[in-house]
Structure formats: C-alpha cells, structure tokens
Design a protein around this motif. Structure first.
Motif, PDB file in Angstrom:
ATOM      1  N   UNK A 289       0.833  -1.205   0.000  1.00 55.47           N
ATOM      2  CA  UNK A 289       0.000   0.000   0.000  1.00 55.47           C
ATOM      3  C   UNK A 289       0.863   1.248   0.000  1.00 55.47           C
ATOM      4  N   UNK A 290       1.920   1.246   0.808  1.00 61.17           N
ATOM      5  CA  UNK A 290       2.810   2.403   0.889  1.00 61.17           C
ATOM      6  C   UNK A 290       3.543   2.630  -0.425  1.00 61.17           C
ATOM      7  N   UNK A 291       3.957   1.552  -1.061  1.00 64.45           N
ATOM      8  CA  UNK A 291       4.768   1.669  -2.286  1.00 64.45           C
ATOM      9  C   UNK A 291       3.930   1.670  -3.555  1.00 64.45           C
ATOM     10  N   UNK A 292       2.630   1.530  -3.430  1.00 60.62           N
ATOM     11  CA  UNK A 292       1.772   1.538  -4.603  1.00 60.62           C
ATOM     12  C   UNK A 292       1.866   0.271  -5.418  1.00 60.62           C
ATOM     13  N   UNK A 293       2.275  -0.799  -4.784  1.00 68.40           N
ATOM     14  CA  UNK A 293       2.404  -2.094  -5.456  1.00 68.40           C
ATOM     15  C   UNK A 293       1.125  -2.895  -5.236  1.00 68.40           C
ATOM     16  N   UNK A 294       0.667  -3.620  -6.250  1.00 70.67           N
ATOM     17  CA  UNK A 294      -0.548  -4.430  -6.072  1.00 70.67           C
ATOM     18  C   UNK A 294      -0.377  -5.445  -4.942  1.00 70.67           C
ATOM     19  N   UNK A 295      -1.374  -5.493  -4.081  1.00 75.68           N
ATOM     20  CA  UNK A 295      -1.315  -6.476  -3.007  1.00 75.68           C
ATOM     21  C   UNK A 295      -1.546  -7.879  -3.563  1.00 75.68           C
ATOM     22  N   UNK A 296      -0.926  -8.869  -2.912  1.00 76.80           N
ATOM     23  CA  UNK A 296      -1.078 -10.254  -3.365  1.00 76.80           C
ATOM     24  C   UNK A 296      -0.927 -11.190  -2.172  1.00 76.80           C
ATOM     25  N   UNK A 297      -1.539 -12.344  -2.293  1.00 82.43           N
ATOM     26  CA  UNK A 297      -1.442 -13.341  -1.232  1.00 82.43           C
ATOM     27  C   UNK A 297      -0.094 -14.051  -1.317  1.00 82.43           C
ATOM     28  N   UNK A 298       0.570 -14.132  -0.182  1.00 82.77           N
ATOM     29  CA  UNK A 298       1.832 -14.855  -0.151  1.00 82.77           C
ATOM     30  C   UNK A 298       1.568 -16.353  -0.334  1.00 82.77           C
ATOM     31  N   UNK A 299       2.506 -17.084  -0.949  1.00 84.62           N
ATOM     32  CA  UNK A 299       2.239 -18.476  -1.346  1.00 84.62           C
ATOM     33  C   UNK A 299       2.403 -19.508  -0.243  1.00 84.62           C
ATOM     34  N   UNK A 300       2.792 -19.096   0.972  1.00 83.05           N
ATOM     35  CA  UNK A 300       3.142 -20.080   1.980  1.00 83.05           C
ATOM     36  C   UNK A 300       1.922 -20.584   2.757  1.00 83.05           C
ATOM     37  N   UNK A 301       2.030 -21.776   3.251  1.00 80.74           N
ATOM     38  CA  UNK A 301       0.989 -22.352   4.110  1.00 80.74           C
ATOM     39  C   UNK A 301       1.657 -23.094   5.267  1.00 80.74           C
TER      40      UNK A 301
END
Length: 557
Positions: A344-356
């Motif tokens: 959000x701060x850097x203006x980058x699209x948010x995405x779900x991290x791949x880890x579980x």
C-alpha cells in the motif's frame, strides 16, 4: 542380614577408597574414564573374597564404544536368590571453573587449604562451610565418587561375612553425565548375571548426593526424573534482504517456537504434593549461516530439554507440534499483514503470499523422501547414515550436529521446497521411573523410606523425607520399564538415530525391572568449583543407612 552389620571403622576405609578414586581424572566422554575402571579392579583384586572368586568381578565392555569403556562390576553371593543392586557413576564433569586451582581439584585437602586463602571472596554459605571443617571439597567428592566409595567399602565389608543371606551386585558406570552409555549396557549385564546366577532382583540403590531444603532433614528418592530432547528444524525460503516478501525467514518461525516453549509450565509434570518437573529450556539454537551475507538463512535448528515425571515422549512431541503449528500460522498472518502495508505504501498491487502451514514429524519426512527416491532410497540413506555414524564415533561432530546434517540431506532430496517445520527426538532418552509405577510391591519395599526414617531417627536423631523423583537425573531411570511398546514405537518414529548411533535395551529393562531408591550423602554445588560433601554423611550416616536398606530389602522375601 544382621541388623547390626559391624561396620566400625568403615569411615577409614571409605577415605582410603575415596582419595585415590577422586584422583582418577575420569572426565565424562574421555579416555580418562578408563582410569576409574582400573581403580575399581585394583580395589577388588586385593580382597580375599575376590581373590578366591575371581569370576565374581570384572568389566563388561560397552558395545561399539569409541573410547573402549566398560561397566565395572562385582558380585557377592550369599544364601538364596534375593539380590540388591548398588550403582554409581564414576565419570566427572570438567574442572574449567576451578581456574588457577585446577591442579588441586583432585586433592581435597590441598584444595581446602587453597580455598581458605580466598575464603573472604567466596559466597557466605561456602565460606561458612569451609571454616566449619564439616565438608570435603573437590571435584567428584560429591558427584559422585563419595557415594561410590561408600558402596565399594560396603562391598568389601559384606564380602567378609561368611553366612550372608542374599546377594549384592555393584555396578560402577561411565558416561552418566553424557548419554548414560554405562547404564544402558549395565542393564544387559544385570540380565546376564541374573540368568547365570539365578538372581532375584529386589531393589536398586543409587548413591547420588542429595540436596536439602532444611539443614537437619535428609532426603530419600524412590524414583528418578526423566528427560527427552525434542528437536525443531525450520526450513524457510531463501531471499535477498532487500526482497523480504519473496522469502520466509526461518528465524521468525523458530524464534516464535522458542519463545512459546522456553520455561513453558504446560510441559511441567506435577505429581503428589509439591513435586514438579522444571519447565523446559533450549540447549541449542542456530541458523544455517556460516558467514555474513545479505540473504536470509535457509534454515534454523535447535533442541530443547524437557524433563518428565508423567508425560510420554509422544505426549511431549504432540505439544511441540501444536505450538509449532500455532506459531507458524501467526507468522504467516503477521507476514501477510506486513506485506499488505508495504504494498500500500509503495503503490504495489497487493497479493497473497504463497506459503501455508506445514509441520511434520521426522518420520513423516522420511516417508516423503522414500516415495521421492524410490529404489534409490535405501542405498542413499544408508550411505549418509554411515558417514554420520563415522563422524560421531570419531568425535568430529556431536549427535546434535549429525541430526541437523541428516535433516539437511532429507530436504535436499525433497521435491517440495516450500517452508516447513520438522520435529523429532535427539538422544538420549532418559525414562522417568517411580516405585509408584509398580502394581505390587512387598510391604518392606513399599514402606522402605518410612522404615529408614525411623532408623535414622533412632540412630542419629535425624529425620529424612521422601521424594518420589530424584530431580538431578540419574541412572536409576533405567531400573524399570512398564510402557515399552508405546515408548519404542515413538522412538522408532521420531529418533532417526535409534538403533544406529543410539540404542536403549527397552525389553531388557522391562525384564529386570525392580524398585529403586537413592540414598546418598548431603552435598552442595554439584559441578561447581565449590562442590562439597558433608563428612558426617559420607563417613557415618549414609553407609549405615544403605546397610539397613539392604537388610530390609533382603528380609522382605
């Protein structure tokens, strides 16, 4: 046996045994432990009984021991099969803390003179004990060559009784301070002696020093605390420190597991009134970094010491697993939240991290590798295990490091490279034992502490209390076994080196199972420069109490 065993003068004999015994520099896990074996043999070869019966004493080699150590043993045969087993360990810890007084650590009288010169700089209780002259100082005088000297002196005395009822076996054991290799072999020896001489084991007596809460109240222990050492290995996902959300730092997960388990009272067993096992503590913790760079470490690894009075290895591992899952879940939640804020701060699209969350036992990991390697698994696995076996046996690496290397190898052969937590067990496994575990005990054995307390009140005007577990960890842990199948199944599943680099003859322990008691002199500051033992306990009380315990155990048939 005669209630009034004539042991007048035994204090002189104890001292004659103790001084040279202390001079043997039998540091644990060193060739110096052989010195204690030679001393033991020298003592008994001088006794008329053993000169006449040379087959009743000797050494029993520890199988595949890199230091060629042995269990020293002696047997006195009397009338009937009933037998009391005496045990003590003859290894000692290092003298690094003696600093400039190292050369005096094995000479109690010289050490006392040196300590008197610095009495003012010592803690008040130490200084008071030193000035009183009531205590003997020196490495091993307390833990536990003092108790060992008492047992050897008693064996000498009993060997001179012509009409002895019952039998006595004495084991002097190496390696108690490390992996209990001595006692693990000692139970095999006990079984062989039992079969050869038709012995009926009534009681095992250890003579570890006891500690007191009150000056005038001694302590008997009718059991011994257990110990297991779970390991946790966290495999992360490597990334550059400038690209933190492309990886997962294993230190984040590992440190969370450490914080959630260190001194966690949920791991402490509470039994009876006022007895509890200490909460666990981590004894080893490191990451994969050998030198600095700007990448995350690939893995983090550590082991935690858990002492038990009731819990089984399986129950402890289940607690480790549940905590690891909770921590892993929280780390992923926090990491996702941090990533969202950064995007959000850097203006980058948010995405779900791949880890579980993935938390598995070492046994499950091994099965995954077997499926991955197929027919190649056995040869590859045996090769890595043989290499690790060689390095451990030659002292190049410890079992802890070998276990880490094995898990690294397993991950190198795993197709799934996602973050994962693996847990299991590292040797040794020290079972907890208590006479309360016996469904049937003869009245004399059941009431032994009370009878001994009555004896000490009558003879010395001193009271002894009873604790169900000796909490210093001792070789009494191998005196009995009642849940063999469950323990063995867990160790096979969770301890990779079980049956290779480490073994425990569980079935033999079950076969020779006997009640136990610790009767030892009052001592203070075990493993410290100010280690000391109360002379009155060493020379007078303890030998007579042990003699009374032997009489009661044999007469209980």
């Amino acid at each position: 046996m005669d209630r009034h065993l004539d042991i007048k003068g035994i204090s002189v004999e104890i001292e004659k045994i103790l001084m040279p015994y202390v001079r043997t520099k039998s540091f644990t896990n060193t060739v110096g432990e052989k010195e204690a074996e030679f001393f033991f043999q020298f003592n008994f070869e001088k006794e008329a009984y053993f000169q006449k019966n040379k087959e009743y004493y000797g050494t029993f080699p520890i199988k595949d021991d890199p230091l060629n150590r042995s269990v020293s043993w002696a047997l006195i045969r009397g009338k009937g099969p009933d037998t009391v087993v005496l045990i003590h360990h003859n290894d000692i810890v290092s003298v690094e803390d003696f600093r400039s007084y190292k050369e005096y650590a094995f000479s109690p009288y010289e050490l006392e003179r040196k300590l008197r010169c610095i009495s003012a700089s010592l803690p008040a209780d130490v200084s008071n004990d030193l000035e009183s002259g009531d205590y003997m100082f020196g490495r091993g005088v307390c833990d536990m060559k003092g108790g060992g000297a008492i047992q050897i002196a008693l064996m000498n005395y009993y060997s001179r009784i012509s009409d002895l009822k019952g039998n006595l076996v004495l084991l002097a054991l190496p390696d108690e301070e490390n992996l209990s290799a001595g006692m693990r072999s000692g139970v095999i020896l006990l079984k062989r002696l039992q079969n050869k001489y038709n012995l009926n084991y009534r009681l095992m007596i250890n003579s570890e020093p006891h500690q007191r809460k009150q000056k005038d109240t001694g302590v008997f222990s009718v059991g011994s605390i257990g110990k297991i050492m779970p390991f946790v290995y966290v495999r992360g996902y490597l990334a550059h420190a400038g690209k933190v959300f492309e990886g997962l730092n294993p230190l984040n997960v590992m440190s969370g597991i450490v914080r959630a388990t260190e001194l966690n009272s949920d791991f402490s067993d509470t039994v009876f009134s006022g007895e509890a096992s200490p909460p666990p503590t981590w004894l080893y913790f490191k990451d994969s970094k050998e030198h600095y760079d700007v990448s995350m470490p690939l893995f983090a690894y550590g082991c935690i010491s858990v002492q038990t009075m009731k819990q089984t290895p399986k129950e402890v591992l289940n607690k480790i697993k549940n905590i690891a899952e909770d921590v892993f879940k929280q780390v992923l939640k926090d990491t996702q939240k941090s990533s969202d804020v950064f995007c959000k701060v850097t203006g980058t699209p948010q995405h779900m991290l791949p880890w579980s969350v993935k938390v598995i036992s070492i046994g499950e990991l091994l099965k995954d590798i077997q499926q991955n390697l197929g027919n190649e698994f056995d040869n590859s696995y045996n090769k890595i295990m043989n290499n690790l076996f060689s390095e451990v046996k030659t002292g190049k690496i410890s079992l802890i490091v070998a276990n880490q290397a094995l898990v690294n190898w397993l991950f190198d052969n795993l197709e799934d490279t996602s973050p994962c937590v693996v847990y299991g067990l590292i040797p040794p496994y020290v079972p907890h034992v208590s006479n309360d575990s016996f469904s049937v005990l003869h009245d004399n054995i059941k009431a032994l502490p009370d009878k001994l307390n009555a004896f000490t009140l009558d003879e010395f005007g001193q009271r002894y209390t009873t604790e169900h577990f000796y909490t210093g960890i001792s070789d009494l842990s191998y005196s009995s076994m009642f849940n063999r199948r469950e323990v063995e199944a867990t160790l096979k599943e969770s301890m990779p080196f079980w049956g290779r680099l480490y073994d425990l003859p569980i079935d033999t322990i079950e076969q020779i199972s006997m009640p136990c008691i610790n009767i030892g002199p009052w001592g203070k500051d075990f493993h410290k420069m100010t280690e000391r033992v109360l002379k009155e306990d060493l020379y007078v009380r303890t030998p007579r109490i042990i003699a009374e315990a032997i009489r009661l155990a044999i007469s209980s048939s």
